[in-house]
Design a protein around this motif. Structure first.
Motif, PDB file in Angstrom:
ATOM      1  N   ALA A  21       0.805  -1.229   0.000  1.00  0.00           N
ATOM      2  CA  ALA A  21       0.000   0.000   0.000  1.00  0.00           C
ATOM      3  C   ALA A  21       0.839   1.280   0.000  1.00  0.00           C
ATOM      4  O   ALA A  21       0.330   2.351  -0.298  1.00  0.00           O
ATOM      5  N   ARG A  22       2.134   1.183   0.356  1.00  0.00           N
ATOM      6  CA  ARG A  22       2.984   2.376   0.388  1.00  0.00           C
ATOM      7  C   ARG A  22       3.385   2.773  -1.032  1.00  0.00           C
ATOM      8  O   ARG A  22       3.686   1.907  -1.850  1.00  0.00           O
ATOM      9  N   PRO A  23       3.391   4.086  -1.360  1.00  0.00           N
ATOM     10  CA  PRO A  23       3.792   4.501  -2.703  1.00  0.00           C
ATOM     11  C   PRO A  23       5.183   3.973  -3.064  1.00  0.00           C
ATOM     12  O   PRO A  23       6.106   4.054  -2.268  1.00  0.00           O
TER      13      PRO A  23
ATOM     14  N   LEU B 274      -2.924   3.981  -6.376  1.00  0.00           N
ATOM     15  CA  LEU B 274      -2.235   3.233  -5.324  1.00  0.00           C
ATOM     16  C   LEU B 274      -3.083   2.051  -4.880  1.00  0.00           C
ATOM     17  O   LEU B 274      -4.316   2.120  -4.871  1.00  0.00           O
ATOM     18  N   ALA B 275      -2.422   0.982  -4.504  1.00  0.00           N
ATOM     19  CA  ALA B 275      -3.120  -0.181  -3.960  1.00  0.00           C
ATOM     20  C   ALA B 275      -3.556   0.129  -2.534  1.00  0.00           C
ATOM     21  O   ALA B 275      -2.766   0.639  -1.736  1.00  0.00           O
ATOM     22  N   THR B 276      -4.813  -0.169  -2.207  1.00  0.00           N
ATOM     23  CA  THR B 276      -5.268  -0.073  -0.822  1.00  0.00           C
ATOM     24  C   THR B 276      -5.349  -1.485  -0.261  1.00  0.00           C
ATOM     25  O   THR B 276      -5.424  -2.461  -1.010  1.00  0.00           O
ATOM     26  N   VAL B 277      -5.352  -1.595   1.058  1.00  0.00           N
ATOM     27  CA  VAL B 277      -5.440  -2.920   1.684  1.00  0.00           C
ATOM     28  C   VAL B 277      -6.724  -3.624   1.253  1.00  0.00           C
ATOM     29  O   VAL B 277      -6.712  -4.815   0.942  1.00  0.00           O
ATOM     30  N   LYS B 278      -7.832  -2.869   1.186  1.00  0.00           N
ATOM     31  CA  LYS B 278      -9.126  -3.444   0.785  1.00  0.00           C
ATOM     32  C   LYS B 278      -9.047  -4.011  -0.640  1.00  0.00           C
ATOM     33  O   LYS B 278      -9.490  -5.130  -0.906  1.00  0.00           O
TER      34      LYS B 278
ATOM     35  N   VAL C 200      -2.141  14.197   4.543  1.00  0.00           N
ATOM     36  CA  VAL C 200      -2.176  12.736   4.738  1.00  0.00           C
ATOM     37  C   VAL C 200      -1.084  12.254   5.692  1.00  0.00           C
ATOM     38  O   VAL C 200      -0.926  11.058   5.901  1.00  0.00           O
ATOM     39  N   SER C 201      -0.344  13.185   6.318  1.00  0.00           N
ATOM     40  CA  SER C 201       0.851  12.797   7.077  1.00  0.00           C
ATOM     41  C   SER C 201       0.550  11.978   8.329  1.00  0.00           C
ATOM     42  O   SER C 201       1.372  11.191   8.772  1.00  0.00           O
TER      43      SER C 201
ATOM     44  N   VAL D 189      -5.131   4.078   4.573  1.00  0.00           N
ATOM     45  CA  VAL D 189      -6.052   5.223   4.500  1.00  0.00           C
ATOM     46  C   VAL D 189      -5.410   6.340   3.683  1.00  0.00           C
ATOM     47  O   VAL D 189      -6.078   7.025   2.901  1.00  0.00           O
ATOM     48  N   GLN D 190      -4.100   6.499   3.849  1.00  0.00           N
ATOM     49  CA  GLN D 190      -3.353   7.473   3.058  1.00  0.00           C
ATOM     50  C   GLN D 190      -3.517   7.179   1.568  1.00  0.00           C
ATOM     51  O   GLN D 190      -3.763   8.086   0.767  1.00  0.00           O
ATOM     52  N   ALA D 191      -3.393   5.907   1.193  1.00  0.00           N
ATOM     53  CA  ALA D 191      -3.555   5.515  -0.210  1.00  0.00           C
ATOM     54  C   ALA D 191      -4.951   5.862  -0.713  1.00  0.00           C
ATOM     55  O   ALA D 191      -5.111   6.367  -1.840  1.00  0.00           O
ATOM     56  N   GLN D 192      -5.974   5.624   0.115  1.00  0.00           N
ATOM     57  CA  GLN D 192      -7.354   5.945  -0.280  1.00  0.00           C
ATOM     58  C   GLN D 192      -7.523   7.442  -0.531  1.00  0.00           C
ATOM     59  O   GLN D 192      -8.143   7.850  -1.516  1.00  0.00           O
ATOM     60  N   VAL D 193      -6.976   8.267   0.368  1.00  0.00           N
ATOM     61  CA  VAL D 193      -7.124   9.720   0.247  1.00  0.00           C
ATOM     62  C   VAL D 193      -6.350  10.247  -0.962  1.00  0.00           C
ATOM     63  O   VAL D 193      -6.840  11.115  -1.695  1.00  0.00           O
ATOM     64  N   LEU D 194      -5.146   9.723  -1.198  1.00  0.00           N
ATOM     65  CA  LEU D 194      -4.358  10.153  -2.368  1.00  0.00           C
ATOM     66  C   LEU D 194      -5.068   9.777  -3.669  1.00  0.00           C
ATOM     67  O   LEU D 194      -5.098  10.570  -4.617  1.00  0.00           O
TER      68      LEU D 194
END
Length: 566
Positions: A260-262, A271-275, A483-484, A490-495
């Motif tokens: 999930a991290r960029p 970006l890939a999210t966990v979901k 997003v920090s 959740v960061q991936a979802q918001v980005l």
């Protein structure tokens, strides 16, 4: 490493509420922390990480916590059966804790040195003068600059990194056997984060204490921990040696957290999210250099939407009763342009002037000197009414959505407010329909219209902040560390959401962050700031691949990269 357990959690199950209707938060959790070991406890918000640590410390609310099964053994003693006095003697003395937010953990009305000395006087029964000498020595040990001066400083006078070092000094003051570090680097710059990680490793090696390091970032944990345990929805799903977990994770959730991290090596459309990864719905689409170049040709043939010319913002610091005032140049001669449809990344450490620059563009802070030309109009020359009108076209998304939302206003009222202010003729029914549409666009259900900020998670609140910012369909959005403080997923979802909205409305972004990995993923162009000045500027991928300045190189070097890149 001594293979005898210092801490042993066996089949722990607990929940909150009334006994019959308690919602279970931890489900049959078992893990061991050995002597002279660093164990990383990883998972997203709500996974049970912090609840586990608070259970060890005996800090869960006694009236509402229902422990249905298990035990917590520390040095052979079951902490769940310890008396209040026994736990008081253990806390701070044998088990110490570093919290995520040092500003809320420290007393704002007490000098930093006195707060640490208080711990020594309480547990070690030493005199005030001896405690002071030991605290100054501790401040030197945690590499705080000017320890004698900082001893007499209040928390608000220190930076985030310095406050975290004060917390570490307080935690190790009594030479505990176990140190629990709960997300101690989440909101810190990558360079300060690296310093704290290295400091903890060094202290652990020197003292032989055990550390339970809690984080949502598996990549970060891999740079510190000997072993890793992964929590998911209150269950321990995987644990083992760090290298084995990182290189060959057995559980799909662990693999999803890592993915999930960029990426620092390839640029992807989403970006890939966990979901996505757990449901098997993610398909990686790489953005090629050719596609990126063609897009940039379209972007940069137009006139700039925003042009900053020789911008200065100076504050004056009191010199005391008889001293002269000192000038603090927060923004010092900055010039750059932003083009319509572009995402400009603004990166640098805390105190470099990023956020001040964003607020100055918004006229929240008034420029000392220079021009801010938006569509050719100088924003520094606007009066209050013109500035208010300008806010229809330029909006800001803040780092902490909870602080920027009124606690007594529903989500619907908070998003409706800017529409009512700038379009007073619009009726209530139309505003409500507009808000419901906005909630849907940011991925929230209609029921959120009636909820209050405290009822939402961090990611949900950030989506509300975005909905509020885009309510007037602005042309330019300033995302200030937005997003920090979020989990990786959740960061991936918001980005992804920000990029979707950009495509839908042709938004232009100034994306401010200390996390160069996130900025590199989002940005077309990159501006690196240092001490109020621009250190380096250019194409985001080019700067990452070939940084010209030592400062930029240090920022890139500090990004957690995982075991395979160490």
């Amino acid at each position: 490493m001594d293979k005898s357990p210092l801490l042993s959690i066996a089949s722990l199950s607990l929940g909150f509420g009334k006994k019959k209707a308690a919602s279970e938060v931890l489900k049959n959790v078992s893990l061991e922390l050995y002597k002279n070991e660093i164990l990383g406890l990883v998972g997203e918000s709500g996974s049970g990480k912090s609840v586990t640590s608070l259970a060890v410390m005996g800090l869960l609310p006694a009236k509402t916590t229902i422990i249905s099964n298990g035990e917590i053994l520390f040095d052979g003693k079951n902490l769940l059966k310890a008396s209040h006095q026994e736990l008081s003697n253990i806390r701070g003395n044998k088990i110490a804790m570093i919290f995520q937010e040092p500003m809320s953990a420290l007393n704002p009305s007490m000098k930093c040195g006195h707060q640490v000395a208080e711990v020594l006087m309480l547990h070690k029964k030493v005199s005030a003068s001896r405690a002071k000498n030991q605290v100054i020595s501790l401040f030197e040990q945690v590499k705080l600059p000017r320890p004698k001066e900082l001893y007499k400083s209040y928390p608000h006078e220190l930076s985030g990194g310095q406050l975290q070092r004060v917390m570490i000094a307080m935690a190790i003051a009594c030479k505990p056997k176990l140190l629990i570090a709960d997300e101690p680097t989440t909101a810190l710059d990558v360079t300060v984060q690296r310093e704290i990680i290295e400091l903890l490793k060094e202290l652990q090696k020197d003292t032989g204490m055990s550390i339970l390091f809690i984080s949502h970032d598996l990549t970060l944990v891999s740079e510190l921990a000997h072993r890793v345990a992964v929590l998911y929805k209150g269950q321990l799903i995987e644990q083992g040696e760090t290298a084995a977990i990182f290189k060959n994770p057995t559980h799909e959730y662990t693999r999803a957290l890592l993915a999930a991290r960029p990426s620092l090596n390839i640029r992807v459309k989403r970006l890939a999210t966990v979901k996505d990864l757990l449901e098997g719905t993610y398909s990686e689409q790489e953005i090629t250099q050719n596609t990126r170049s063609l897009n940039h040709k379209k972007l940069y043939t137009k006139a700039p939407l925003l042009r900053i010319n020789n911008l200065h913002k100076t504050y004056w610091k009191s010199g005391g009763l008889f001293g002269k005032k000192q000038a603090v140049h927060a923004v010092n001669g900055v010039s750059f342009s932003v083009f319509e449809g572009e995402t400009l990344g603004l990166v640098g450490e805390s105190g470099c002037g990023k956020s001040t620059l964003g607020k100055t563009i918004m006229n929240i802070e008034l420029a000392t000197q220079g021009e801010i030309l938006y569509k050719g109009k100088d924003l520094t020359k606007l009066n209050k009414a013109q500035t208010a009108s300008m806010h229809k076209e330029i909006q800001i998304i803040f780092q902490d959505p909870f602080a920027s939302l009124h606690p007594r206003m529903t989500i619907g009222q908070a998003i409706s407010e800017p529409i009512a202010v700038h379009h007073p003729s619009s009726n209530k029914a139309k505003r409500k329909q507009k808000v419901l549409t906005l909630l849907e666009q940011v991925g929230l259900e209609a029921s959120y219209f009636y909820r209050y900020p405290h009822e939402l998670s961090g990611g949900q609140r950030q989506r509300v902040g975005i909905a509020r910012a885009i309510a007037l369909q602005p042309k330019l959005l300033i995302c200030d560390e937005s997003v920090s403080a979020l989990d990786i997923s959740v960061q991936a979802q918001v980005l992804n959401l920000l990029n979707d909205l950009k495509d839908q409305y042709n938004f232009t972004y100034i994306f401010i962050s200390h996390d160069l990995a996130v900025v590199k993923y989002m940005a077309d162009q990159l501006v690196v700031m240092n001490s109020g000045r621009i250190e380096e500027a250019g194409d985001a991928d080019e700067i990452y691949a070939n940084p010209r300045k030592e400062y930029t190189q240090a920022l890139i070097e500090a990004i957690p990269k995982g075991i395979e890149n160490q």
